[in-house]
Design a protein around this motif. Structure first.
Motif, PDB file in Angstrom:
ATOM      1  N   TRP A  61      40.744  44.119  33.150  1.00  0.00           N
ATOM      2  CA  TRP A  61      41.916  44.628  33.862  1.00  0.00           C
ATOM      3  C   TRP A  61      43.167  44.253  33.060  1.00  0.00           C
ATOM      4  O   TRP A  61      43.845  43.276  33.377  1.00  0.00           O
ATOM      5  CB  TRP A  61      41.981  44.043  35.271  1.00  0.00           C
ATOM      6  CG  TRP A  61      40.876  44.526  36.163  1.00  0.00           C
ATOM      7  CD1 TRP A  61      39.639  43.985  36.299  1.00  0.00           C
ATOM      8  CD2 TRP A  61      40.916  45.658  37.031  1.00  0.00           C
ATOM      9  NE1 TRP A  61      38.899  44.716  37.200  1.00  0.00           N
ATOM     10  CE2 TRP A  61      39.662  45.746  37.676  1.00  0.00           C
ATOM     11  CE3 TRP A  61      41.897  46.605  37.340  1.00  0.00           C
ATOM     12  CZ2 TRP A  61      39.351  46.741  38.592  1.00  0.00           C
ATOM     13  CZ3 TRP A  61      41.595  47.597  38.262  1.00  0.00           C
ATOM     14  CH2 TRP A  61      40.342  47.663  38.876  1.00  0.00           C
TER      15      TRP A  61
ATOM     16  N   GLU B  78      36.776  47.622  41.468  1.00  0.00           N
ATOM     17  CA  GLU B  78      35.496  47.385  40.823  1.00  0.00           C
ATOM     18  C   GLU B  78      34.349  47.976  41.639  1.00  0.00           C
ATOM     19  O   GLU B  78      33.412  48.553  41.079  1.00  0.00           O
ATOM     20  CB  GLU B  78      35.286  45.881  40.593  1.00  0.00           C
ATOM     21  CG  GLU B  78      36.205  45.319  39.515  1.00  0.00           C
ATOM     22  CD  GLU B  78      35.960  43.853  39.211  1.00  0.00           C
ATOM     23  OE1 GLU B  78      35.000  43.286  39.781  1.00  0.00           O
ATOM     24  OE2 GLU B  78      36.715  43.274  38.399  1.00  0.00           O
ATOM     25  N   GLU B  79      34.400  47.823  42.951  1.00  0.00           N
ATOM     26  CA  GLU B  79      33.348  48.395  43.788  1.00  0.00           C
ATOM     27  C   GLU B  79      33.323  49.921  43.660  1.00  0.00           C
ATOM     28  O   GLU B  79      32.255  50.539  43.634  1.00  0.00           O
ATOM     29  CB  GLU B  79      33.544  47.993  45.253  1.00  0.00           C
ATOM     30  CG  GLU B  79      33.232  46.535  45.535  1.00  0.00           C
ATOM     31  CD  GLU B  79      31.813  46.152  45.118  1.00  0.00           C
ATOM     32  OE1 GLU B  79      30.870  46.902  45.451  1.00  0.00           O
ATOM     33  OE2 GLU B  79      31.663  45.117  44.449  1.00  0.00           O
TER      34      GLU B  79
ATOM     35  N   VAL C 193      35.286  49.053  31.499  1.00  0.00           N
ATOM     36  CA  VAL C 193      34.064  48.470  32.027  1.00  0.00           C
ATOM     37  C   VAL C 193      32.950  48.665  31.002  1.00  0.00           C
ATOM     38  O   VAL C 193      32.884  49.686  30.331  1.00  0.00           O
ATOM     39  CB  VAL C 193      33.673  49.110  33.382  1.00  0.00           C
ATOM     40  CG1 VAL C 193      33.412  50.600  33.250  1.00  0.00           C
ATOM     41  CG2 VAL C 193      32.468  48.404  33.996  1.00  0.00           C
TER      42      VAL C 193
ATOM     43  N   ARG D   5      41.746  44.618  42.750  1.00  0.00           N
ATOM     44  CA  ARG D   5      40.729  44.519  41.703  1.00  0.00           C
ATOM     45  C   ARG D   5      39.330  44.620  42.299  1.00  0.00           C
ATOM     46  O   ARG D   5      38.475  45.348  41.788  1.00  0.00           O
ATOM     47  CB  ARG D   5      40.865  43.197  40.953  1.00  0.00           C
ATOM     48  CG  ARG D   5      41.919  43.187  39.863  1.00  0.00           C
ATOM     49  CD  ARG D   5      41.909  41.863  39.109  1.00  0.00           C
ATOM     50  NE  ARG D   5      40.602  41.527  38.598  1.00  0.00           N
ATOM     51  CZ  ARG D   5      40.253  40.326  38.120  1.00  0.00           C
ATOM     52  NH1 ARG D   5      41.128  39.333  38.143  1.00  0.00           N
ATOM     53  NH2 ARG D   5      39.056  40.103  37.637  1.00  0.00           N
ATOM     54  N   ARG D   6      39.093  43.912  43.383  1.00  0.00           N
ATOM     55  CA  ARG D   6      37.759  43.940  44.002  1.00  0.00           C
ATOM     56  C   ARG D   6      37.412  45.337  44.463  1.00  0.00           C
ATOM     57  O   ARG D   6      36.301  45.839  44.228  1.00  0.00           O
ATOM     58  CB  ARG D   6      37.702  42.957  45.173  1.00  0.00           C
ATOM     59  CG  ARG D   6      37.715  41.485  44.764  1.00  0.00           C
ATOM     60  CD  ARG D   6      37.260  40.605  45.921  1.00  0.00           C
ATOM     61  NE  ARG D   6      38.085  40.770  47.106  1.00  0.00           N
ATOM     62  CZ  ARG D   6      39.186  40.060  47.357  1.00  0.00           C
ATOM     63  NH1 ARG D   6      39.601  39.164  46.475  1.00  0.00           N
ATOM     64  NH2 ARG D   6      39.875  40.243  48.458  1.00  0.00           N
TER      65      ARG D   6
ATOM     66  N   ALA E 210      27.795  45.290  35.294  1.00  0.00           N
ATOM     67  CA  ALA E 210      29.170  45.659  34.929  1.00  0.00           C
ATOM     68  C   ALA E 210      30.024  44.454  34.540  1.00  0.00           C
ATOM     69  O   ALA E 210      30.024  43.432  35.216  1.00  0.00           O
ATOM     70  CB  ALA E 210      29.825  46.403  36.091  1.00  0.00           C
TER      71      ALA E 210
ATOM     72  N   SER F  57      36.403  40.027  33.753  1.00  0.00           N
ATOM     73  CA  SER F  57      35.395  39.450  34.620  1.00  0.00           C
ATOM     74  C   SER F  57      34.339  38.747  33.779  1.00  0.00           C
ATOM     75  O   SER F  57      33.984  39.210  32.698  1.00  0.00           O
ATOM     76  CB  SER F  57      34.725  40.546  35.456  1.00  0.00           C
ATOM     77  OG  SER F  57      35.673  41.184  36.278  1.00  0.00           O
TER      78      SER F  57
ATOM     79  N   PHE G  89      34.038  43.874  33.713  1.00  0.00           N
ATOM     80  CA  PHE G  89      35.314  44.565  33.859  1.00  0.00           C
ATOM     81  C   PHE G  89      36.439  43.887  33.071  1.00  0.00           C
ATOM     82  O   PHE G  89      36.471  42.671  32.950  1.00  0.00           O
ATOM     83  CB  PHE G  89      35.726  44.648  35.326  1.00  0.00           C
ATOM     84  CG  PHE G  89      34.941  45.651  36.128  1.00  0.00           C
ATOM     85  CD1 PHE G  89      33.772  45.276  36.778  1.00  0.00           C
ATOM     86  CD2 PHE G  89      35.372  46.958  36.226  1.00  0.00           C
ATOM     87  CE1 PHE G  89      33.049  46.199  37.515  1.00  0.00           C
ATOM     88  CE2 PHE G  89      34.657  47.887  36.967  1.00  0.00           C
ATOM     89  CZ  PHE G  89      33.490  47.507  37.610  1.00  0.00           C
TER      90      PHE G  89
ATOM     91  N   LYS H 126      31.867  50.772  40.224  1.00  0.00           N
ATOM     92  CA  LYS H 126      30.434  50.475  40.187  1.00  0.00           C
ATOM     93  C   LYS H 126      29.603  51.615  40.767  1.00  0.00           C
ATOM     94  O   LYS H 126      28.459  51.842  40.340  1.00  0.00           O
ATOM     95  CB  LYS H 126      30.135  49.182  40.956  1.00  0.00           C
ATOM     96  CG  LYS H 126      30.497  47.914  40.203  1.00  0.00           C
ATOM     97  CD  LYS H 126      30.165  46.676  41.041  1.00  0.00           C
ATOM     98  CE  LYS H 126      30.506  45.399  40.292  1.00  0.00           C
ATOM     99  NZ  LYS H 126      30.204  44.184  41.105  1.00  0.00           N
TER     100      LYS H 126
END
Length: 209
Positions: free
Chosen positions: A80, A63-64, A106, A59-60, A76, A169, A78, A67
């Motif tokens: 999931w 997301e990066e 997102v 997930r991290r 942002a 998020s 998010f 982004k």
């Protein structure tokens, strides 16, 4: 009556057409022209579980990656809703990308400082969590990525139960008026906003209660 060679040619044509749709390979299962023994031939039966991959890491990293496609990545938010599917993603008119696939949504600010609304994205990763492919759709269900993710939604497993409560998020804190004005100035100075767009956005921002 067609012979076997004729049926094989029809199958090849059907698969070629289906390959342009841009969904994960399970989309072929909707095509009645494909023999039943081929319907799942291009998708792995192994669905990664919590013990199989580091879902939080995925997930991290996802997301990066997404982004980097946004105008205002700091804003942002998010979602999931799915786990990762061991299969492939077929981008429009490009070669398919094999790996662990999922779609998400997102919501982020656009150049005018307003939120676009939930927008579909797709990411494909390898087993280590490295991003192999990323693509962001539009904020409606008519674009290619949104249509593909919507069509394939039933193919994705749910996210791990332990992280379902974290699947959305938290929204970032609302920046102050001064911060938002400074952001508009930065966008204007960088060329992302024209002078007219800057003035319109500033007027809209100052008119907010």
């Amino acid at each position: 009556m067609w012979d076997n060679s004729g049926m094989k040619n029809v199958t090849k044509i059907a698969l070629a057409i289906a390959g342009l749709i841009g969904t994960v390979s399970v989309a072929y299962a909707q095509d009645d022209l494909v023999p039943s023994d081929l319907k799942t031939a291009n998708i792995s039966s192994a669905t990664p579980s919590r013990s199989d991959i580091d879902y939080d890491l995925f997930r991290r990293n996802g997301e990066e990656a997404v982004k980097s496609l946004l105008i205002d990545p700091g804003s942002a938010q998010f979602e999931w809703p799915y786990g990762f599917l061991d299969g492939y993603w077929k981008p429009f008119l490009r070669k398919r990308v094999n790996g662990l696939v999922t779609c998400g949504r997102v919501n982020a600010r656009n150049r005018m400082g307003g939120y676009t609304g939930p927008t579909y994205f797709v990411v494909v990763m390898d087993r280590s969590g490295a991003v192999l492919f990323k693509e962001l759709g539009e904020s409606n269900e008519m674009d290619f990525v949104s249509a593909s993710c919507t069509k394939s939604a039933g193919s994705f497993p749910p996210p791990p139960a332990i992280t379902q409560a974290e699947a959305v998020s938290p929204a970032p804190s609302t920046p102050s008026l001064a911060d938002q004005l400074q952001q508009l100035v930065s966008l204007r100075d960088s060329g992302a906003l024209t002078p007219d767009e800057f003035e319109a956005a500033k007027k809209k921002l100052l008119a907010q209660p």
